[in-house]
Design an enzyme around this catalytic site. Structure first.
Site, short mmCIF file in Angstrom:
data_model
loop_
_atom_site.label_atom_id
_atom_site.label_comp_id
_atom_site.label_asym_id
_atom_site.label_seq_id
_atom_site.Cartn_x
_atom_site.Cartn_y
_atom_site.Cartn_z
N ARG A 29 3.15 2.69 -3.22
CA ARG A 29 2.17 1.18 -3.61
C ARG A 29 0.26 1.85 -2.94
O ARG A 29 0.62 2.64 -1.98
CB ARG A 29 2.95 0.61 -2.81
CG ARG A 29 1.97 -0.36 -2.06
CD ARG A 29 2.48 -1.95 -0.95
NE ARG A 29 1.49 -2.83 -0.60
CZ ARG A 29 1.25 -2.16 0.81
NH1 ARG A 29 1.91 -1.69 1.73
NH2 ARG A 29 1.24 -3.74 0.98
N ARG A 71 -7.40 -12.58 4.32
CA ARG A 71 -7.71 -10.96 5.38
C ARG A 71 -9.01 -10.74 6.59
O ARG A 71 -9.71 -11.74 5.76
CB ARG A 71 -7.72 -9.92 5.36
CG ARG A 71 -6.14 -9.36 4.18
CD ARG A 71 -6.66 -8.18 3.78
NE ARG A 71 -4.75 -7.85 3.60
CZ ARG A 71 -3.84 -7.24 4.06
NH1 ARG A 71 -4.51 -6.19 4.76
NH2 ARG A 71 -2.97 -7.05 4.16
N LYS A 207 5.25 -11.46 -5.52
CA LYS A 207 5.29 -11.24 -3.62
C LYS A 207 5.38 -12.63 -3.54
O LYS A 207 5.23 -13.24 -3.52
CB LYS A 207 4.02 -10.65 -3.06
CG LYS A 207 3.90 -8.81 -3.38
CD LYS A 207 2.93 -8.94 -2.52
CE LYS A 207 2.95 -8.42 -1.70
NZ LYS A 207 2.21 -8.10 -0.81
N THR A 265 8.67 -4.79 4.02
CA THR A 265 8.25 -4.59 5.41
C THR A 265 9.29 -4.39 6.78
O THR A 265 10.59 -4.95 6.72
CB THR A 265 7.95 -6.19 6.04
OG1 THR A 265 7.11 -7.09 4.64
CG2 THR A 265 6.63 -6.77 6.91
#
Length: 329
Positions: A29, A71, A207, A265
């Site tokens: 990734r 972000r 996702k 994760t």
């Protein structure tokens, strides 16, 4: 079964990449919240693809777009946030997206860096938010940001995402991860952008990172090729003790629909600093495989950790041990 690492400073050397492939990695990734495909093109051409060929692996290259994810901006240097202190987000302080400033209200909680840090908004200003630090730590550039319980108005694809897709074919991209999928419409936008570039064969990975994604899961399953259970931000959207049930529920619905899915994760988070994982981590991997996960992905463990190859070895060996015992039907 597929095993993915995340590319970063800890593994960009060709020798390390080759060792990762020989350890069982089948693809990688590239997180485009921290870089661009254009900037990485030379490294992919000179290191990633040669390492895969040398190891005899027909590798996959997954790009993780920015999408509607929030972000913090680029910082001159990491910022230390002390518990109880006040910090300014926006003009004159830590740079954050305009959508975050527009969506947050006094009393809202804002998590940073997958909840490693937590703030509370104490005052709204025209171009900034004054916050109190509830859980402190060191904040670095481009770390994730979430306003808990709030969905800002953001587009499915940013202009930077579209520029990155312009480079997808020449860089050999095989899969695209779409963050924070809110419904089938987000994936339709992505598929349209891929079709405009002749990339219809690129797989679309959705996702699931918030409550809206869970609510719209059936239509997302239908509109995607692969579901990614992204536990970082998903864990921000609910009490953390509810996350295991959410993961199990998503996995069960994917199995029922016959849709491939994978888990990501903190699978081996401790191995960013330690050469051996915790017992809980290997059990987590084992159970994800028994639940039917078709792939597993490491993030910081390979991108920034001290033991990227060892982490991949533990991931692969633990998963293969689970496969040998049989999985959920």
């Amino acid at each position: 079964m597929e095993f993915y690492g995340t590319l970063g400073d800890a593994c960009w050397e060709r020798e390390t990449l080759e060792a990762l492939f020989r350890a069982g990695m089948t693809g990688a990734r590239l997180n485009l919240s921290h870089t661009t495909l254009e900037a990485c093109a030379p490294l992919l051409e000179e290191r990633f693809w040669p390492a895969a060929r040398q190891a005899g692996v027909e590798a996959k290259l997954i790009v993780d777009l920015q999408g509607p994810e929030l972000r913090v901006g680029t910082l001159k240097e990491p910022v230390s946030l002390a518990e109880g202190a006040e910090v300014l987000l926006g003009a004159g302080g830590i740079p954050v997206p305009a959508a975050a400033l527009a969506a947050a209200r006094t009393g809202d909680e804002i998590s940073l860096d997958d909840s490693a840090l937590l703030l509370t908004v104490v005052e709204e200003r025209p171009d900034a938010l004054l916050c109190q630090v509830e859980r402190g730590g060191l904040l670095k550039s481009r770390k994730s940001m979430a306003i808990l319980g709030v969905q800002p108005d953001t587009p499915a694809l940013t202009e930077e995402d579209r520029r990155n897709l312009d480079w997808a074919a020449r860089c050999g991209v095989t899969d695209v991860l779409q963050p924070f999928v809110r419904g089938a419409e987000d994936l339709a936008v992505l598929r349209g952008a891929l079709a405009e570039r002749g990339l219809e064969r690129v797989r679309v990975m959705a996702k699931i990172e918030n409550q809206l994604g869970i609510e719209k899961l059936d239509e997302i399953i239908d509109a995607s090729d692969v579901i990614c259970i992204a536990r970082g931000d998903l864990g921000n959207s609910m009490p953390l003790w509810e996350l295991p049930a959410a993961q199990k529920g998503i996995a069960a619905r994917c199995r029922t629909a016959g849709r491939s899915f994978f888990v990501v994760t903190q699978l081996l988070w401790s191995m960013e600093q330690r050469a051996v994982p915790t017992r809980a981590e290997v059990c987590d991997i084992y159970n994800a495989v028994l639940d039917g996960s078709d792939a597993l992905m490491l993030t910081g463990e390979t991108a920034a950790g001290r033991y990227p190859v060892q982490a991949m070895e533990y991931l692969v060996k633990t998963a293969r041990s689970a496969l040998s015992t049989g999985r959920a039907g």
